[in-house]
Design a protein around this motif. Structure first.
Motif, PDB file in Angstrom:
ATOM      1  N   GLN A 715       0.829  -1.218   0.000  1.00 46.11           N
ATOM      2  CA  GLN A 715       0.000   0.000   0.000  1.00 46.11           C
ATOM      3  C   GLN A 715       0.858   1.260   0.000  1.00 46.11           C
ATOM      4  N   ASP A 716       2.038   1.172  -0.620  1.00 44.38           N
ATOM      5  CA  ASP A 716       2.906   2.340  -0.734  1.00 44.38           C
ATOM      6  C   ASP A 716       2.254   3.354  -1.676  1.00 44.38           C
ATOM      7  N   LYS A 717       2.126   4.582  -1.211  1.00 45.88           N
ATOM      8  CA  LYS A 717       1.371   5.600  -1.959  1.00 45.88           C
ATOM      9  C   LYS A 717       1.999   5.907  -3.312  1.00 45.88           C
ATOM     10  N   SER A 718       3.332   5.968  -3.369  1.00 50.22           N
ATOM     11  CA  SER A 718       3.999   6.295  -4.634  1.00 50.22           C
ATOM     12  C   SER A 718       3.794   5.187  -5.669  1.00 50.22           C
ATOM     13  N   LEU A 719       3.895   3.931  -5.215  1.00 47.67           N
ATOM     14  CA  LEU A 719       3.679   2.813  -6.140  1.00 47.67           C
ATOM     15  C   LEU A 719       2.228   2.779  -6.608  1.00 47.67           C
ATOM     16  N   LEU A 720       1.309   2.929  -5.671  1.00 45.80           N
ATOM     17  CA  LEU A 720      -0.112   2.902  -6.029  1.00 45.80           C
ATOM     18  C   LEU A 720      -0.427   3.997  -7.047  1.00 45.80           C
ATOM     19  N   ASN A 721       0.132   5.171  -6.834  1.00 49.05           N
ATOM     20  CA  ASN A 721      -0.118   6.299  -7.736  1.00 49.05           C
ATOM     21  C   ASN A 721       0.446   6.048  -9.131  1.00 49.05           C
ATOM     22  N   ALA A 722       1.665   5.482  -9.183  1.00 45.31           N
ATOM     23  CA  ALA A 722       2.302   5.220 -10.482  1.00 45.31           C
ATOM     24  C   ALA A 722       1.483   4.238 -11.308  1.00 45.31           C
ATOM     25  N   ASP A 728       5.219   4.407 -16.527  1.00 55.09           N
ATOM     26  CA  ASP A 728       6.341   3.483 -16.688  1.00 55.09           C
ATOM     27  C   ASP A 728       7.019   3.379 -15.319  1.00 55.09           C
ATOM     28  N   ILE A 729       6.782   2.276 -14.604  1.00 59.70           N
ATOM     29  CA  ILE A 729       7.222   2.167 -13.219  1.00 59.70           C
ATOM     30  C   ILE A 729       8.739   2.250 -13.082  1.00 59.70           C
ATOM     31  N   HIS A 730       9.480   1.736 -14.066  1.00 64.07           N
ATOM     32  CA  HIS A 730      10.942   1.776 -13.978  1.00 64.07           C
ATOM     33  C   HIS A 730      11.458   3.215 -14.178  1.00 64.07           C
ATOM     34  N   ARG A 731      10.822   3.924 -15.048  1.00 66.43           N
ATOM     35  CA  ARG A 731      11.198   5.331 -15.256  1.00 66.43           C
ATOM     36  C   ARG A 731      10.821   6.155 -14.016  1.00 66.43           C
ATOM     37  N   VAL A 732       9.664   5.851 -13.435  1.00 69.67           N
ATOM     38  CA  VAL A 732       9.240   6.552 -12.219  1.00 69.67           C
ATOM     39  C   VAL A 732      10.243   6.290 -11.091  1.00 69.67           C
ATOM     40  N   THR A 733      10.649   5.018 -10.941  1.00 71.83           N
ATOM     41  CA  THR A 733      11.603   4.658  -9.878  1.00 71.83           C
ATOM     42  C   THR A 733      12.935   5.375 -10.080  1.00 71.83           C
ATOM     43  N   ALA A 734      13.419   5.404 -11.331  1.00 71.29           N
ATOM     44  CA  ALA A 734      14.673   6.121 -11.623  1.00 71.29           C
ATOM     45  C   ALA A 734      14.518   7.599 -11.285  1.00 71.29           C
ATOM     46  N   SER A 735      13.372   8.158 -11.616  1.00 72.32           N
ATOM     47  CA  SER A 735      13.102   9.568 -11.329  1.00 72.32           C
ATOM     48  C   SER A 735      13.118   9.831  -9.820  1.00 72.32           C
ATOM     49  N   GLU A 736      12.497   8.930  -9.065  1.00 71.65           N
ATOM     50  CA  GLU A 736      12.440   9.087  -7.603  1.00 71.65           C
ATOM     51  C   GLU A 736      13.822   8.951  -6.977  1.00 71.65           C
ATOM     52  N   ILE A 737      14.576   7.940  -7.415  1.00 71.17           N
ATOM     53  CA  ILE A 737      15.896   7.692  -6.822  1.00 71.17           C
ATOM     54  C   ILE A 737      16.879   8.796  -7.152  1.00 71.17           C
ATOM     55  N   LEU A 738      16.870   9.239  -8.410  1.00 69.74           N
ATOM     56  CA  LEU A 738      17.876  10.194  -8.882  1.00 69.74           C
ATOM     57  C   LEU A 738      17.421  11.651  -8.792  1.00 69.74           C
ATOM     58  N   PHE A 782      23.500   3.100  -2.508  1.00 71.04           N
ATOM     59  CA  PHE A 782      22.810   4.383  -2.641  1.00 71.04           C
ATOM     60  C   PHE A 782      21.447   4.180  -3.310  1.00 71.04           C
ATOM     61  N   TYR A 783      21.425   3.373  -4.399  1.00 72.85           N
ATOM     62  CA  TYR A 783      20.166   3.090  -5.095  1.00 72.85           C
ATOM     63  C   TYR A 783      19.153   2.457  -4.145  1.00 72.85           C
ATOM     64  N   ILE A 784      19.619   1.488  -3.357  1.00 73.67           N
ATOM     65  CA  ILE A 784      18.705   0.775  -2.456  1.00 73.67           C
ATOM     66  C   ILE A 784      18.191   1.698  -1.353  1.00 73.67           C
ATOM     67  N   ASP A 785      19.106   2.455  -0.747  1.00 75.90           N
ATOM     68  CA  ASP A 785      18.699   3.368   0.326  1.00 75.90           C
ATOM     69  C   ASP A 785      17.690   4.396  -0.170  1.00 75.90           C
ATOM     70  N   ARG A 786      17.967   4.968  -1.345  1.00 73.83           N
ATOM     71  CA  ARG A 786      17.057   5.967  -1.919  1.00 73.83           C
ATOM     72  C   ARG A 786      15.710   5.339  -2.275  1.00 73.83           C
ATOM     73  N   TYR A 787      15.740   4.098  -2.728  1.00 78.12           N
ATOM     74  CA  TYR A 787      14.491   3.407  -3.079  1.00 78.12           C
ATOM     75  C   TYR A 787      13.582   3.340  -1.846  1.00 78.12           C
ATOM     76  N   PHE A 788      14.140   2.915  -0.721  1.00 78.62           N
ATOM     77  CA  PHE A 788      13.332   2.770   0.482  1.00 78.62           C
ATOM     78  C   PHE A 788      12.909   4.131   1.054  1.00 78.62           C
ATOM     79  N   GLU A 789      13.715   5.158   0.800  1.00 80.64           N
ATOM     80  CA  GLU A 789      13.310   6.513   1.201  1.00 80.64           C
ATOM     81  C   GLU A 789      12.077   6.954   0.423  1.00 80.64           C
ATOM     82  N   ARG A 790      12.082   6.645  -0.876  1.00 79.30           N
ATOM     83  CA  ARG A 790      10.990   7.087  -1.749  1.00 79.30           C
ATOM     84  C   ARG A 790       9.778   6.165  -1.665  1.00 79.30           C
ATOM     85  N   TYR A 791      10.016   4.886  -1.305  1.00 77.59           N
ATOM     86  CA  TYR A 791       8.916   3.920  -1.187  1.00 77.59           C
ATOM     87  C   TYR A 791       8.922   3.323   0.223  1.00 77.59           C
ATOM     88  N   PRO A 792       8.626   4.124   1.252  1.00 75.10           N
ATOM     89  CA  PRO A 792       8.701   3.637   2.642  1.00 75.10           C
ATOM     90  C   PRO A 792       7.719   2.500   2.932  1.00 75.10           C
TER      91      PRO A 792
END
Length: 925
Positions: A715-722, A728-738, A782-792
Motif C-alpha cells: 500500500q505504498d502511496k507512490s507505487l499505487l499512484n504510479a 512506466d514504473i521503472h522510469r518513475v523509480t529512476a526519477s524518484e531515486i535520482l 545508494f540506489y537501495i537506500d534511496r528506493y526505500f526513502e521514496r517507497y517507505p
C-alpha cells in the motif's frame, strides 16, 4: 511404596537445553521446530523403559527468579536468552509429558534443583532409593548411598565413588568445591585464581571452605602450586567464596504441598499422544502406541481405542493397525457388472489407470483400478501380454460399461494426479466428469514443501509402505512394462493404488475443510485447473520441424567457428565443454584470478565465475557464449523436432502443477518455461512455434504483475499512484531515486531502476545489485537506500513480513496459499536470511501464480462458449498465455482475452495485459 525400583526425579530444564543442542533441527509438516521435543521425550521414554518406575516427576524451572537472584543480582546473568527455536517447544513438551501420565512440577520462585533436592532428601529419610536424571554438576552434592545421578546423554551413573572419581572430592564437599572454583554456567564467581586442581587440593587438606578460612595461615605451608600467593587470593575473595557457597547450595527444605507418595505415574492418554505425535511428525512413536510398546508400563490399547485413533483428524499421519485388504481381479462380466453397480450406488469412488507409457497423449491402457471403501478395491486387466495370460474382458466392452459412470458428474471421483488419468481416458473417447478430488493436489495445498508422490504420502500420512512401480516391474534381468507383469501381482499393485488414493483423501480432506482459505484454494483454483491443463496439454502447439532443423544446422556451424576462435585465444586446442580443460586453460595457462573454488579445492568454472571474469577477459566471455549456444542446440533445436507427435504434428508438453513451492507452474518434455526471450537465439526458437493455416497466434502477457502485487501488499502511496496512472514504473523509480524528472531519465538509468525494482522483491543485496548492473557497491547501496526513502511502504511491508514469518512459520498469498519456512528462525545466518528473502517474495510470486491460474480457468470457461475450432489455449509460460485463433476472429477475441485476464482478480491497482498477434510465437510476444 515398594522399594524395588527407585523414585526417578528428572531435571527437565537441564534436558531442554541438552536436547536442543544435541538433536538436529527437526521440523514438522508445518515447519515448526521439533528437535528439542523429540530429544527430551526420547530421553525420558528411554529412562522410564529402562527402570519402569512407579513414582516419577519431571521438574522444570518456573519463570522468574529465586532467592539466589536476591542474594546476587548477577546470578545466571551471563546466560543467553532461550534460543528462539527452543521457546515454542517448551509447552508441547509439557503437554506430551502430561499425556504420558508423568507428574510435572514447576514451582514459582523455586528452581528445579531445589525441588529435586527436597524430594530426594525426603525419600532418603524414608530409606527409599532415588535416581536423579540430570546433566548439572551441582546435583553431585545430593549423591549418597540412597541417591544416584544418571546422565541420560551417555547413560552413565554417578554414585559416591563416581563423584569422587569425577570431581576429585566426595559429594559432601561439592558445595565447597563450587564455592572455590565458581561455576561459569550459573555465573557463580568463586575465588578469582582458584581453578579445578587448586580447589581439589585445598579440600584434600581442609574439611570445607569454613575450615579453610579458619586456618588461613596454614595455606602458605601447603605443598601445592602457587601456595604463597593463594592465601592473599582467598582473603581478597572471602566475600565471594561465602556468597558462592550460598548460591551453589541446593535447598533441601522447600515447603512443598505434596510428598513422594503423590508422585505416582498414571496411565497414559493414548489418544492424546497419538494426536500430538501425528502433529509433530513422530511417526514411529505412533506405531509404538498402537502396538502397546511406547512405554513398558503401557497396556496394549483395545480394538475400540485403536479404531478411535484411526478416526482422529490429524494434520499428519496416524499409525493404525494393519488390516486385511480385499483386492479383486475382474475377469468376468458378472464381476464387472457388480462393481459398476457399486460405483453407481456410491457417492464417490477412487480410480487409477495403468498404462504402458508415461506420455499421456500416446499412452495405452493396460488396466483400471477402482475403490469404493478403504481396504477394498478391484483391478480390471485389459491388455496384459505375456505367455499364459488369463482371458481378459474385451477393452471396448469394459470401457462402454464404465463410460456412463465415469462421465456422470453427480458421482464424485478421486484420483492421484487426476490430470494424467483424465488424459489417458480421453484417448478412448471418455471425458471423465465429476473429478472432485486429487490427493496429490490436496497434499500440495496443505504443504507445498513436502513430497506428493503416492509412495511418500502413504508413508507420511498412513504409515503404509506401498508396492512401488520399480519393485513391480523389475525382473532378474531387466525392467519391463506393466503389461508384461503377471496379472495377480499387478492386481495387488494397481488395487493398492486406488485403495490408498481413497484412504489419503479420507485423511487429507478433513484437514483442508477446516481451513476455509485452503479449501477455497483447492476447490476454486487447483482442482479445476488440473482439467484445464489436461485439455491444454492434449491440444498441444504446432512446431515447424524444418525451421528447427535448419537452425540446428546453423548452430552446428556457428559452434565450430566459435570453437576455432576459442582455440586461437587460448593458444591451443581444448574442449570448451570440459570444465577440467577450461580450468587448465584459464587458471594454469592464462593465470586468470581464481574467484571461487570447488568443494575439492579446484578453481571453479561455474557460470557465475565465468560471468564475472567475462567483464574483464575475452576468453571466458567466449566460453560462456559457446556454452549458451550449445545448450540451446542440445535442449531445443535438436530435441524439439523429435518430440513432435506423429498423430497431430504438435508438441504436447507436461505442465507440472506441484513443481514449485510457490504455486508457479513448471513444464517438462519439453520445458517451455526456459526458452530465452531476450536474445536473438531464443527468438529464433520461438519463431518455430507457429499458427496452423488460417489461424494466428495471440500472446497475452501480464505486465509487471509482481510489482503491482507489491503495490497492493505494501500500500505504498507512490507505487499505487504510479500504477493507477499507468506510468512506466521503472522510469518513475529512476526519477524518484535520482531526483530527476521522468523525461530526464536516460535509458541506462531506467535499466538500473528496473534492476532495483525486481531485485529488491527477490531480496537482492547491494553486492548482488552491483554485480548485476556493473556498478560500485557503494553506488548500488545508494540506489537501495534511496528506493526505500521514496517507497517507505515497501520497506515497512518487508519488515512486517519477516516478523510475521518468524512468528507463525509461514507466509500466505492473497488467495491463502501457504509457504512454510522452517529455517526462518534458524540460528544459521545464511539459512535465516535465505528464508527471509523467500518470505518477502513468496506472497508476490505465489499471488502472481494464483492470478494466472484463475485467468486460465476463466479463459477455459469462456472458450467452451465459443465455436469449437475458433480458439484454443495452447501454452502457459510464466505470466503469459498463448492462443491459436481463427484469423477472422483475431480482433474480436483479442479484446475479450485482454478483458478476461485484466478483470479476473481485483487488486488495489489495475492489472495490465499486453496482447500481441503474429504468425508465430515470437511475432506475437
Amino acid at each position: 511404596m515398594p522399594n524395588n525400583t527407585p523414585i526417578i526425579l528428572i531435571d527437565g530444564s537441564s534436558y531442554l537445553y541438552r536436547a536442543f543442542f544435541a538433536c538436529p533441527p527437526l521440523t514438522n509438516a508445518k515447519g515448526e521446530p521439533t528437535g528439542a521435543i523429540f530429544g527430551v521425550i526420547n530421553m525420558i521414554r528411554s529412562l522410564i523403559n529402562q527402570y519402569d518406575p512407579t513414582h516419577i516427576a519431571v521438574v522444570f524451572d518456573a519463570k522468574g527468579g529465586s532467592f539466589r537472584n536476591e542474594l546476587y543480582s548477577e546470578y545466571k546473568a551471563t546466560r543467553e536468552a532461550m534460543p528462539e527455536n527452543l521457546r515454542p517447544q517448551v509447552e508441547p513438551i509439557h503437554t506430551i509429558l502430561r499425556a504420558m501420565g508423568l507428574p510435572l512440577l514447576c514451582i514459582e520462585g523455586v528452581e528445579a534443583d531445589d525441588v529435586i533436592g527436597t524430594l530426594a532428601r525426603q525419600a532418603e529419610k524414608e530409606d527409599l532409593d532415588v535416581l536423579i536424571s540430570t546433566g548439572d554438576k551441582d546435583m553431585a552434592q545430593l549423591v549418597s548411598n540412597k541417591i544416584t545421578l544418571i546422565n541420560t546423554m551417555n547413560n552413565t551413573l554417578l554414585d559416591p565413588k563416581g563423584v569422587m572419581d569425577k570431581f576429585g572430592v566426595p559429594p559432601e564437599k561439592i558445595i565447597d568445591y563450587l564455592a572455590l572454583r565458581g561455576d561459569s554456567s550459573d555465573n557463580i564467581p568463586g575465588v578469582l585464581g582458584v581453578g579445578e586442581k587448586t580447589a581439589q587440593s585445598l579440600l584434600t587438606e581442609f574439611q570445607s571452605v569454613k575450615d579453610i578460612y579458619a586456618r588461613i595461615d596454614e595455606i602458605e605451608k601447603l605443598s601445592i602450586r602457587g601456595a604463597k600467593s593463594l592465601k592473599q587470593k582467598l582473603i581478597d575473595n572471602q566475600e565471594n567464596a561465602e556468597l558462592s557457597y550460598l548460591l551453589a547450595t541446593i535447598k533441601t527444605d522447600v515447603a512443598l504441598d505434596f510428598t513422594n507418595e503423590q508422585l505416582l505415574a498414571s496411565d497414559i492418554d493414548v489418544t492424546a499422544l497419538a494426536e500430538l505425535f501425528a502433529y509433530y511428525g513422530f511417526h514411529r512413536w505412533q506405531k509404538d502406541l498402537v502396538t502397546g510398546t511406547f512405554l513398558k508400563r503401557q497396556k496394549k490399547p483395545t480394538v475400540d481405542v485403536v479404531d478411535n485413533l484411526s478416526l482422529v483428524n490429524l494434520s499428519d499421519k496416524t499409525d493404525t493397525p494393519k488390516r486385511e485388504h480385499d483386492y479383486q481381479c475382474i475377469l468376468s462380466h458378472t464381476q464387472l457388472d457388480n462393481w459398476i453397480a457399486k460405483l453407481r450406488e456410491s457417492k464417490q469412488f477412487a480410480f487409477d489407470t495403468e498404462t504402458n507409457n508415461v506420455d499421456h497423449v500416446h499412452a495405452k491402457l493396460v488396466g483400471i483400478s477402482l475403490s469404493v471403501e478403504p481396504h477394498q478395491a478391484a483391478y480390471i486387466p485389459l491388455t496384459h501380454q505375456y505367455l499364459g495370460v488369463p482371458p481378459q474382458l474385451p477393452v471396448e466392452e469394459v470401457l462402454a460399461k464404465l463410460k456412463p459412470v465415469l462421465e456422470d458428474p453427480s458421482i464424485k471421483k478421486i484420483a492421484q494426479n487426476a490430470k494424467f488419468d483424465y488424459s489417458v481416458l480421453a484417448n478412448y473417447g471418455i471425458e471423465v466428469r465429476g473429478i472432485a478430488f486429487d490427493t496429490m493436489l490436496e497434499s500440495y495445498v496443505l504443504n507445498s514443501t513436502e513430497r506428493h508422490d503416492m509412495d511418500s504420502m502413504a508413508n507420511r500420512y498412513l504409515n503404509h509402505k506401498t508396492i512401488t512401480y520399480n519393485e513391480l516391474t523389475k525382473t532378474d534381468k531387466k525392467q519391463v512394462t506393466i503389461d508384461a507383469i503377471d496379472i495377480e501381482k499387478t492386481t495387488q499393485y494397481a488395487s493398492e493404488d486406488a485403495d490408498i488414493t481413497l484412504q489419503l483423501h479420507h485423511k487429507l480432506w478433513p484437514t483442508l475443510e477446516k481451513d476455509e482459505k485452503l479449501k477455497k484454494l483447492f476447490t476454486d483454483i487447483e482442482m479445476p485447473l488440473a482439467i484445464v491443463l489436461a485439455q491444454m496439454e492434449r491440444t498441444g502447439v504446432f512446431v515447424d520441424a524444418k525451421q528447427l532443423n535448419a537452425y540446428s544446422h546453423e548452430l552446428t556451424i556457428k559452434l565450430k567457428e566459435i570453437e576455432e576462435q576459442l582455440q586461437l585465444l587460448a593458444g591451443e586446442k581444448f574442449n570448451p565443454a570440459s570444465p577440467k580443460q577450461i580450468q587448465a586453460i584459464l587458471f594454469d595457462k592464462h593465470n586468470l584470478p581464481v574467484l571461487k573454488k570447488t568443494p575439492k579445492g579446484d578453481p571453479s568454472t561455474s557460470e557465475e565465475v565465468l560471468s564475472e571474469l567475462a567483464n574483464q577477459f575475452e576468453l571466458p566471455r567466449m566460453i560462456l557464449f559457446y556454452r549458451g549456444l550449445a545448450k540451446l542446440k542440445n535442449t531445443y533445436t535438436d530435441k524439439l523436432p523429435l518430440m513432435i507427435s506423429p498423430l497431430d504434428h504438435r508438441i504436447h508438453t507436461n505442465y507440472n502443477q506441484i513443481g514449485t513451492i510457490t504455486g508457479r507452474l513448471s513444464s517438462n518434455d519439453p520445458n517451455l518455461q526456459n526458452i530465452p526471450v531476450r536474445n536473438e537465439e531464443g527468438r529464433r526458437i520461438r519463431q518455430a512455434f507457429i499458427a496452423p493455416k488460417g489461424y494466428k497466434i495471440i500472446s497475452a502477457d501480464y505486465s509487471q504483475i509482481e510489482l503491482r502485487i507489491m503495490a497492493h501488499l505494501s500500500q505504498d502511496k507512490s507505487l499505487l499512484n504510479a500504477f493507477a496512472h499507468d506510468k512506466d514504473i521503472h522510469r518513475v523509480t529512476a526519477s524518484e531515486i535520482l531526483a530527476k524528472t521522468e523525461p530526464e531519465v536516460t535509458s541506462e538509468e531506467r535499466r538500473r531502476a528496473k534492476a532495483v525494482n525486481f531485485g529488491l522483491i527477490y531480496g537482492m543485496s547491494a553486492f548482488g545489485l552491483s554485480k548485476q548492473i556493473n556498478i560500485a557497491r557503494k553506488e548500488a547501496q545508494f540506489y537501495i537506500d534511496r528506493y526505500f526513502e521514496r517507497y517507505p511502504g515497501v520497506q515497512t511491508y518487508m519488515e512486517q513480513t519477516r516478523q510475521l514469518a518468524a512468528n507463525q512459520g509461514f507466509v500466505e498469498t492473497l488467495s491463502g496459499r501457504r509457504l512454510y519456512l522452517p529455517k526462518i528462525t534458524s540460528t544459521n545466518g545464511i539459512e535465516r536470511r535465505g528464508a527471509e528473502r523467500a518470505a518477502i517474495n513468496a506472497p508476490m510470486q505465489g499471488t502472481a501464480a494464483d492470478i494466472i491460474k484463475i485467468a486460465m480457468i476463466k479463459m477455459s470457461e469462456w472458450i467452451k462458449q465459443q465455436s469449437p475450432e475458433s480458439i484454443k489455449m495452447v501454452m502457459q509460460v510464466h505470466d503469459e498465455l498463448v492462443f491459436e485463433v481463427k484469423e477472422e476472429l483475431v480482433e474480436q477475441y483479442r479484446s475479450e482475452i485482454k478483458s478476461i485476464m485484466e478483470n479476473c482478480y481485483q487488486l488495489s491497482v489495475p492489472l495490465k495485459v499486453d496482447v500481441g498477434v503474429g504468425n508465430n510465437w515470437d511475432e506475437a510476444h
